[in-house]
Design an enzyme around this catalytic site. Sequence first.
Site, mmCIF file in Angstrom:
data_model
loop_
_atom_site.group_PDB
_atom_site.id
_atom_site.type_symbol
_atom_site.label_atom_id
_atom_site.label_comp_id
_atom_site.label_asym_id
_atom_site.label_seq_id
_atom_site.Cartn_x
_atom_site.Cartn_y
_atom_site.Cartn_z
ATOM 1 N N ASP A 2 3.231 3.578 0.649
ATOM 2 C CA ASP A 2 4.149 2.937 1.393
ATOM 3 C C ASP A 2 4.003 3.319 3.005
ATOM 4 O O ASP A 2 3.506 4.355 3.325
ATOM 5 C CB ASP A 2 5.584 3.357 1.057
ATOM 6 C CG ASP A 2 6.654 2.191 1.456
ATOM 7 O OD1 ASP A 2 6.298 1.305 1.989
ATOM 8 O OD2 ASP A 2 7.829 2.477 0.973
ATOM 9 N N GLY A 3 4.468 2.590 3.726
ATOM 10 C CA GLY A 3 4.383 2.705 5.021
ATOM 11 C C GLY A 3 3.238 2.229 5.999
ATOM 12 O O GLY A 3 3.133 2.508 7.216
ATOM 13 N N TRP A 7 3.127 2.275 10.268
ATOM 14 C CA TRP A 7 2.093 2.831 10.724
ATOM 15 C C TRP A 7 1.544 2.036 11.699
ATOM 16 O O TRP A 7 1.322 2.445 12.901
ATOM 17 C CB TRP A 7 1.146 3.195 9.709
ATOM 18 C CG TRP A 7 -0.095 3.999 10.253
ATOM 19 C CD1 TRP A 7 -0.104 5.440 10.357
ATOM 20 C CD2 TRP A 7 -1.396 3.307 10.686
ATOM 21 N NE1 TRP A 7 -1.543 5.736 10.752
ATOM 22 C CE2 TRP A 7 -2.016 4.425 11.008
ATOM 23 C CE3 TRP A 7 -2.059 2.041 10.935
ATOM 24 C CZ2 TRP A 7 -3.366 4.224 11.613
ATOM 25 C CZ3 TRP A 7 -2.967 1.885 11.257
ATOM 26 C CH2 TRP A 7 -3.674 3.135 11.783
ATOM 27 N N SER A 47 3.318 -4.571 -6.149
ATOM 28 C CA SER A 47 4.233 -4.554 -7.106
ATOM 29 C C SER A 47 4.355 -6.487 -7.446
ATOM 30 O O SER A 47 4.013 -7.051 -6.580
ATOM 31 C CB SER A 47 5.619 -3.886 -6.757
ATOM 32 O OG SER A 47 6.216 -4.875 -5.704
ATOM 33 N N ASN A 50 6.074 -7.761 -4.655
ATOM 34 C CA ASN A 50 5.638 -7.828 -3.490
ATOM 35 C C ASN A 50 5.206 -9.427 -3.124
ATOM 36 O O ASN A 50 4.882 -9.769 -2.177
ATOM 37 C CB ASN A 50 4.371 -7.202 -3.346
ATOM 38 C CG ASN A 50 4.644 -5.621 -2.995
ATOM 39 O OD1 ASN A 50 3.892 -4.743 -3.489
ATOM 40 N ND2 ASN A 50 5.580 -5.323 -2.290
ATOM 41 N N TRP A 51 5.159 -10.368 -4.255
ATOM 42 C CA TRP A 51 4.800 -11.836 -4.051
ATOM 43 C C TRP A 51 5.874 -12.319 -3.308
ATOM 44 O O TRP A 51 5.675 -13.612 -2.740
ATOM 45 C CB TRP A 51 4.822 -12.445 -5.321
ATOM 46 C CG TRP A 51 3.541 -12.016 -6.359
ATOM 47 C CD1 TRP A 51 3.460 -11.255 -7.328
ATOM 48 C CD2 TRP A 51 2.344 -12.558 -6.211
ATOM 49 N NE1 TRP A 51 2.338 -11.226 -8.070
ATOM 50 C CE2 TRP A 51 1.496 -11.978 -7.141
ATOM 51 C CE3 TRP A 51 1.833 -13.444 -5.281
ATOM 52 C CZ2 TRP A 51 0.130 -12.518 -7.327
ATOM 53 C CZ3 TRP A 51 0.420 -13.882 -5.299
ATOM 54 C CH2 TRP A 51 -0.531 -13.181 -6.567
ATOM 55 N N ARG A 172 13.033 5.811 -3.307
ATOM 56 C CA ARG A 172 13.214 4.700 -4.220
ATOM 57 C C ARG A 172 12.204 4.756 -5.443
ATOM 58 O O ARG A 172 11.108 4.944 -4.995
ATOM 59 C CB ARG A 172 13.273 3.356 -3.804
ATOM 60 C CG ARG A 172 14.341 2.654 -3.124
ATOM 61 C CD ARG A 172 14.231 1.350 -2.858
ATOM 62 N NE ARG A 172 13.198 1.039 -1.818
ATOM 63 C CZ ARG A 172 13.308 1.114 -0.749
ATOM 64 N NH1 ARG A 172 14.457 1.415 -0.132
ATOM 65 N NH2 ARG A 172 12.382 0.766 0.440
HETATM 66 C C1 IPE Z 1 2.515 -0.673 2.009
HETATM 67 O O1 IPE Z 1 3.161 -0.629 3.020
HETATM 68 C C2 IPE Z 1 2.795 -1.056 0.756
HETATM 69 C C3 IPE Z 1 2.249 -2.218 0.230
HETATM 70 C C4 IPE Z 1 2.917 -3.252 -0.327
HETATM 71 C C5 IPE Z 1 0.769 -2.495 0.154
HETATM 72 P P1 IPE Z 1 4.256 -1.439 3.559
HETATM 73 O O2 IPE Z 1 3.964 -2.783 3.841
HETATM 74 O O3 IPE Z 1 5.590 -1.276 2.397
HETATM 75 O O4 IPE Z 1 4.803 -0.752 4.843
HETATM 76 P P2 IPE Z 1 6.158 -0.548 5.411
HETATM 77 O O5 IPE Z 1 7.126 -0.352 4.508
HETATM 78 O O6 IPE Z 1 6.477 -2.065 5.893
HETATM 79 O O7 IPE Z 1 5.983 0.211 6.718
HETATM 80 MG MG MG Z 2 7.229 -0.560 2.418
#
Ligand code: IPE
Ligand code: MG
Length: 222
Positions: A2-3, A7, A47, A50-51, A172
């Site tokens: 995540d992040g 970043w 995940s 994520n869709w 989470r």
């Molecule tokens: C990657 O980070 C997670 C993926 C679904 C690939 P994020 O896209 O969730 O990054 P943030 O939470 O917006 O910083």
């Molecule tokens: Mg995220």
Amino acid sequence: MDGNGRWARERGLSRLQGHRAGTENIRRVISNFANHGVRYLTLYAFSIENWRRPRAEVRGLLRLLGEVIDREVHNLHREGVKLNHLGTLDGLSTRLQKRILAAVDLTKTNTGITLNLAFNYGGRQEILMAMNKLLAQATPPESVDETLFSQTLYTADVPDPDLIIRTAGEHRMSNFLLWQSAYSEYYSTPTCWPDFNEAAIEDALQAYSQRQRRFGGLQEQQ
Ligand code: IPE
Ligand code: MG
């Protein structure tokens, strides 16, 4: 992992540039954990939920996975990494499905670190998949125990995770390995995934080494 988005935003880059930077970190992370003697590493890449992201971001993430497989699979194979896919191929393009299956097949007899790539994965969906599989096989109810159920999951033959590391400061589960994480130790770091480096890995393993794992029992019984 995540992040990536945060970043990128901190650097005035696009979210996809963040995801790209995140994929560039993967090889370093695998070899670092392997050097620490870790035998199984699972990366949560995409995940089922994520869709729900904007279509362009989803497309970018799917494209990135294909690129990572093309770029990394031969290096990983050379290093003895065994790749597993956790999740469903449903909804992925035929081309991406083939690349995933080919990478898993290429590395299936490797004996180094096992890399589970959770892609198009959801913990609840995995539990339902296993249940439906047992029902479809007309499994007698009395034979359904924890061992059989575990063996029906995507993670059959993979031990439950000892440590789950969440980057970018979230606390989470996000539908990750819900069955398998019953007694996993949880660690959250504010570091965003593209910056999750050797020092951050040392910190996580150091914190894990301080935990006392009792699995619901008492210390004296250990
Ligand atoms: C990657 O980070 C997670 C993926 C679904 C690939 P994020 O896209 O969730 O990054 P943030 O939470 O917006 O910083
Ligand atoms: Mg995220």
